[in-house]
Design an enzyme around this catalytic site. Structure first.
Site, mmCIF file in Angstrom:
data_model
loop_
_atom_site.group_PDB
_atom_site.id
_atom_site.type_symbol
_atom_site.label_atom_id
_atom_site.label_comp_id
_atom_site.label_asym_id
_atom_site.label_seq_id
_atom_site.Cartn_x
_atom_site.Cartn_y
_atom_site.Cartn_z
ATOM 1 N N LYS A 1 0.776 -1.022 -0.040
ATOM 2 C CA LYS A 1 -0.011 0.018 0.157
ATOM 3 C C LYS A 1 0.725 1.395 0.075
ATOM 4 C CE LYS A 1 -3.304 3.014 0.595
ATOM 5 N NZ LYS A 1 -4.144 3.510 -0.516
ATOM 6 N N ASN B 1 4.387 7.294 -6.167
ATOM 7 C CA ASN B 1 3.088 7.174 -6.662
ATOM 8 C C ASN B 1 2.812 8.965 -6.540
ATOM 9 O OD1 ASN B 1 0.246 7.629 -6.878
ATOM 10 N ND2 ASN B 1 -0.333 6.398 -5.107
ATOM 11 N N CYS C 1 -2.202 10.002 -6.822
ATOM 12 C CA CYS C 1 -3.362 9.837 -5.792
ATOM 13 C C CYS C 1 -4.324 10.959 -6.155
ATOM 14 C CB CYS C 1 -3.057 9.766 -4.417
ATOM 15 S SG CYS C 1 -4.326 9.422 -3.418
ATOM 16 N N LYS D 1 4.110 5.899 -10.350
ATOM 17 C CA LYS D 1 2.811 5.632 -10.814
ATOM 18 C C LYS D 1 2.081 6.797 -11.462
ATOM 19 C CE LYS D 1 -1.020 2.765 -9.930
ATOM 20 N NZ LYS D 1 -1.398 2.271 -8.912
ATOM 21 N N ILE E 1 -2.489 2.731 -15.321
ATOM 22 C CA ILE E 1 -2.964 3.891 -14.738
ATOM 23 C C ILE E 1 -3.230 3.671 -13.183
ATOM 24 C CG2 ILE E 1 -3.765 4.894 -16.903
ATOM 25 C CD1 ILE E 1 -6.683 3.883 -15.756
ATOM 26 N N ASN E 2 -3.361 4.812 -12.350
ATOM 27 C CA ASN E 2 -4.062 4.833 -11.028
ATOM 28 C C ASN E 2 -5.411 5.106 -11.625
ATOM 29 O OD1 ASN E 2 -4.513 5.626 -8.637
ATOM 30 N ND2 ASN E 2 -2.669 6.332 -8.290
ATOM 31 N N GLY F 1 -11.731 -0.815 -12.583
ATOM 32 C CA GLY F 1 -12.780 -1.767 -13.093
ATOM 33 C C GLY F 1 -12.952 -1.664 -14.450
ATOM 34 N N GLY G 1 -5.276 -1.612 -14.702
ATOM 35 C CA GLY G 1 -6.531 -1.113 -14.818
ATOM 36 C C GLY G 1 -7.523 -1.987 -15.492
ATOM 37 N N GLY G 2 -8.643 -2.273 -15.049
ATOM 38 C CA GLY G 2 -9.445 -2.817 -15.798
ATOM 39 C C GLY G 2 -9.538 -4.387 -16.035
ATOM 40 N N GLY H 1 -6.598 -4.608 -9.576
ATOM 41 C CA GLY H 1 -6.975 -3.990 -8.128
ATOM 42 C C GLY H 1 -8.624 -4.271 -7.913
#
Ligand code: DOR
Length: 312
Positions: free
Chosen positions: A45, A128, A131, A165, A193-194, A222, A250-251, A272
């Site tokens: 994290k 990162n 955020c 990130k 991607i974030n 998602g 991503g996704g 994620g």
């Protein structure tokens, strides 16, 4: 026979899959569960220097097409995650690990990088810069001047493999500008991607938002974000120096989605929202599905199709 092993810089992983930072990686128990899963490796994290409570709950919501979150960087603090990776890296069978840091200020980022640099950590450090969920703090990597200044300062004091990130970009001119900045530095990798920042989910029946922080605005993940993630992976692969690797995030819901990320140019692929839904067993399913897709196409190694996306 299909071989899923993934080379990343000069490291090799059993397969290209890992968690996306923020999902199932807050505690040593969750991190151990990732290590025990079929994932190729893990990332911790995103840490701030000290423990952080994060935003008020509810701050994560699973949706039919993905997720929305405004966690606000809740975490146990850098020493907790650094101690974890330092302890694990001495154990046999533990892959090279990724440690994520996300300071609330540039100075905090630099202080954390200095601490990691002075430690014995021998894995990858991920800065990162994207955020979307700290109230009042814009995403650094949407500010190109700030990003360049950050990387200038970071590489003056940091001597280990470093990745960044990134948030999603949406205009080809932005990819040109960001790639030009990134290509100036000895970056090990980018992670793209974030979450897609500041989406707003509305429940029509109750006429309300889905999460409490920031009036309901939060990062999307998602299925909502797969094409954006693939575009970012591919656009950066076309623009970055070959020496900079790419983690596609991503996704991902299926092995075919993992395949698409690699076809677009990703070297490793993070999961994620689907990990949040299914737990660490998702990696057994995804590695199997990826093997099946490859076998069907008669591909034996990731290098048989990596970055081989065809145009019309
Ligand atoms: O979507 C995100 N949520 N991206 C981040 O970088 C941090 C995380 C959070 O803690 O809010």
């Amino acid at each position: 026979m299909v071989n899923l092993s993934a080379t990343f810089q000069n490291h090799t992983f059993a397969n290209p899959l890992m968690n996306a930072s923020g999902v199932h990686c807050y505690t040593t128990t969750q991190l151990d569960e990732l290590l025990a899963s079929s994932a190729g490796t893990l990332v911790t994290k995103s840490a701030t220097m000290a423990y952080r409570q994060g935003n008020p709950k509810p701050r994560y919501r699973s949706l039919a097409l993905g997720s929305i979150n405004s966690m606000g960087l809740p975490n146990e603090g850098l020493p907790y995650y650094l101690d974890y990776v330092l302890a694990k890296q001495t154990q046999a069978d533990v892959p090279t690990l990724f440690l994520s840091v996300a300071g609330i200020s540039m100075q905090e980022d630099l202080d954390m990088l200095a601490q990691v640099d002075q430690s014995d950590f021998n894995g990858f450090t991920e800065l990162n810069l994207s955020c979307p969920n700290v109230p009042g703090k814009p995403q650094v990597a949407y500010d190109f001047e700030a990003t360049e200044k950050m990387l200038d300062s970071a590489f003056k004091l940091f001597h280990k493999p470093l990745g960044v990130k990134l948030p999603p970009y949406f205009d080809l001119a932005q990819f040109d500008i960001v790639a030009k900045i990134l290509n100036q530095y000895p970056l090990a990798y980018i992670n793209t991607i974030n979450s897609v920042g500041n989406g707003l989910y509305i429940d029509v029946d109750s006429e309300t938002v889905a999460i409490k922080p920031k009036g309901g605005f939060g990062g999307l993940g998602g299925a909502y974000v797969l094409p954006t993630a693939l575009a970012n992976v591919h656009a950066f692969r076309q623009r970055l120096n070959d020496s900079i690797a790419i983690i596609g995030t991503g996704g991902v819901q299926t092995g075919a989605d993992v395949f698409a990320h690699i076809l677009a140019g990703a070297d490793l692929v993070q999961v994620g929202t689907q990990l949040a839904k299914d737990g660490p067993d998702v990696f057994a399913r995804l590695t199997q599905e990826l093997s099946d897709v490859m076998a069907q196409k008669d591909y034996h190694n990731l290098s048989d199709f990596k970055n081989n996306l065809k145009e019309l």
